[in-house]
Design a protein around this motif. Structure first.
Motif, PDB file in Angstrom:
ATOM      1  N   GLY A  79       0.461  -1.394   0.255  1.00  0.00           N
ATOM      2  CA  GLY A  79      -0.288  -0.210   0.087  1.00  0.00           C
ATOM      3  C   GLY A  79       0.887   1.199   0.269  1.00  0.00           C
ATOM      4  N   ILE A  80       2.657   0.765  -0.245  1.00  0.00           N
ATOM      5  CA  ILE A  80       2.750   2.540   0.253  1.00  0.00           C
ATOM      6  C   ILE A  80       3.583   1.916  -1.359  1.00  0.00           C
ATOM      7  N   TYR A  94       6.005   5.210  -9.803  1.00  0.00           N
ATOM      8  CA  TYR A  94       6.344   4.164  -8.444  1.00  0.00           C
ATOM      9  C   TYR A  94       5.679   2.946  -8.748  1.00  0.00           C
ATOM     10  N   LEU A  95       6.541   1.748  -7.819  1.00  0.00           N
ATOM     11  CA  LEU A  95       6.155   0.834  -8.126  1.00  0.00           C
ATOM     12  C   LEU A  95       5.206   0.610  -7.246  1.00  0.00           C
ATOM     13  N   ILE A  96       4.216  -0.401  -7.266  1.00  0.00           N
ATOM     14  CA  ILE A  96       2.466  -0.841  -6.533  1.00  0.00           C
ATOM     15  C   ILE A  96       3.052  -2.235  -5.220  1.00  0.00           C
ATOM     16  N   ILE A  97       3.341  -1.181  -4.314  1.00  0.00           N
ATOM     17  CA  ILE A  97       3.540  -3.634  -3.268  1.00  0.00           C
ATOM     18  C   ILE A  97       1.985  -4.213  -3.208  1.00  0.00           C
ATOM     19  N   LYS A  98       1.957  -4.757  -3.334  1.00  0.00           N
ATOM     20  CA  LYS A  98       1.137  -5.634  -3.118  1.00  0.00           C
ATOM     21  C   LYS A  98       0.535  -6.379  -1.822  1.00  0.00           C
ATOM     22  N   PRO A 131      -0.472  19.320  -6.968  1.00  0.00           N
ATOM     23  CA  PRO A 131      -0.149  20.389  -6.155  1.00  0.00           C
ATOM     24  C   PRO A 131      -0.871  21.646  -6.918  1.00  0.00           C
ATOM     25  N   CYS A 132      -1.631  21.248  -7.986  1.00  0.00           N
ATOM     26  CA  CYS A 132      -1.747  22.560  -9.243  1.00  0.00           C
ATOM     27  C   CYS A 132      -3.422  22.815  -8.630  1.00  0.00           C
ATOM     28  N   HIS A 133      -4.197  22.182  -8.434  1.00  0.00           N
ATOM     29  CA  HIS A 133      -5.362  22.035  -8.401  1.00  0.00           C
ATOM     30  C   HIS A 133      -6.418  20.650  -7.066  1.00  0.00           C
ATOM     31  N   GLY A 134      -5.401  20.282  -6.367  1.00  0.00           N
ATOM     32  CA  GLY A 134      -5.670  19.368  -5.465  1.00  0.00           C
ATOM     33  C   GLY A 134      -5.938  17.992  -5.679  1.00  0.00           C
ATOM     34  N   SER A 135      -6.255  17.542  -7.037  1.00  0.00           N
ATOM     35  CA  SER A 135      -6.782  15.914  -7.266  1.00  0.00           C
ATOM     36  C   SER A 135      -5.492  15.520  -6.018  1.00  0.00           C
ATOM     37  N   GLN A 136      -6.866  14.450  -5.358  1.00  0.00           N
ATOM     38  CA  GLN A 136      -6.032  13.463  -4.664  1.00  0.00           C
ATOM     39  C   GLN A 136      -6.350  11.898  -5.690  1.00  0.00           C
ATOM     40  N   TYR A 137      -5.061  10.864  -4.965  1.00  0.00           N
ATOM     41  CA  TYR A 137      -5.410   9.877  -6.076  1.00  0.00           C
ATOM     42  C   TYR A 137      -4.918   8.560  -4.526  1.00  0.00           C
ATOM     43  N   ASP A 138      -5.440   7.609  -4.404  1.00  0.00           N
ATOM     44  CA  ASP A 138      -4.744   6.703  -3.418  1.00  0.00           C
ATOM     45  C   ASP A 138      -3.591   6.075  -4.281  1.00  0.00           C
ATOM     46  N   SER A 139      -3.404   5.032  -3.094  1.00  0.00           N
ATOM     47  CA  SER A 139      -1.923   3.895  -3.735  1.00  0.00           C
ATOM     48  C   SER A 139      -2.313   3.631  -4.933  1.00  0.00           C
ATOM     49  N   GLN A 140      -3.023   3.377  -5.673  1.00  0.00           N
ATOM     50  CA  GLN A 140      -3.318   2.585  -6.588  1.00  0.00           C
ATOM     51  C   GLN A 140      -3.516   3.711  -7.938  1.00  0.00           C
ATOM     52  N   GLY A 141      -3.500   4.863  -7.900  1.00  0.00           N
ATOM     53  CA  GLY A 141      -3.724   5.808  -8.879  1.00  0.00           C
ATOM     54  C   GLY A 141      -5.181   6.527  -9.168  1.00  0.00           C
ATOM     55  N   ARG A 142      -6.026   6.032  -8.628  1.00  0.00           N
ATOM     56  CA  ARG A 142      -7.447   6.138  -8.773  1.00  0.00           C
ATOM     57  C   ARG A 142      -8.019   7.281  -8.235  1.00  0.00           C
ATOM     58  N   VAL A 143      -7.834   8.303  -8.749  1.00  0.00           N
ATOM     59  CA  VAL A 143      -9.225   9.161  -8.093  1.00  0.00           C
ATOM     60  C   VAL A 143      -9.784   8.673  -7.243  1.00  0.00           C
ATOM     61  N   VAL A 144      -9.458   9.820  -5.886  1.00  0.00           N
ATOM     62  CA  VAL A 144     -10.447   9.555  -4.265  1.00  0.00           C
ATOM     63  C   VAL A 144     -10.647  11.262  -4.688  1.00  0.00           C
TER      64      VAL A 144
END
Length: 176
Positions: A79-80, A94-98, A131-144
């Motif tokens: 998850g990190i 970024y590598l994803i650790i399962k 940093p531009c408009h505050g979009s946030q994504y989870d650890s897998q890159g999905r929009v939150v």
């Protein structure tokens, strides 16, 4: 209308002549094309010619040192995301650790899908934040949280022979 043997022979001769003419006029189209090994192994990784083939480029840590799979998994936490370099763009991916732990078959290219800003992993919030408009994504890159509506783009990751390799193309199927 009755077909005769003569009509059949004219059809055969005409078809043969047309085939020869097409082969003469378009010689490259009639030759078989050898697929390069990178394409073959990314489409068919179980092919016997791909057993010892290492696709893409070697993943490097932030300091520029080659990443060994067993060393990385000994300290990685599921998850990190792990920042890596290696692709020609010389930017961080970024590598994803399962769970397991194991390295996922895909990595994240941290380019915001809203306006193309580079997002960074925020350890405290456990999200990628633009940093531009505050979009946030989870650890897998999905929009939150928007304004972005699409997930972060992916790259292909291959783990083979204790190496982590990065391929500058998205996986055939989005595993998220």
């Amino acid at each position: 209308m009755k077909k005769t043997r003569r009509d059949f022979l004219i059809y055969i001769v005409g078809s043969s002549f047309t085939s020869v003419a097409i082969g003469y006029l378009f010689p490259k189209a009639s030759q078989s094309r050898e697929v390069d090994i990178e394409t073959l192994c990314s489409l068919f990784p179980q092919n016997s010619r791909c057993q010892n083939y290492l696709p893409g480029v070697e993943a490097l840590d932030i300091k520029g040192k080659a990443i060994q799979t067993n060393t990385l998994l000994a300290t990685a936490q599921p998850g990190i995301p792990i920042p890596v370099k290696g692709l020609p763009n010389d930017k961080v991916d970024y590598l994803i650790i399962k769970d397991g732990p194991a390295i996922a078959e895909y990595g994240i290219r941290p380019i915001c899908t809203h306006l193309g800003c580079t997002v960074e992993w925020n350890q405290q919030k456990n999200h990628f934040i633009c940093p531009c408009h505050g979009s946030q994504y989870d650890s897998q890159g999905r929009v939150v949280h928007g304004p972005a509506v699409r997930s972060l783009p992916l790259i292909t990751v291959v783990v083979k022979q204790n190496q982590v390799r990065l391929v500058d193309s998205k996986p055939a199927i989005d595993p998220r």
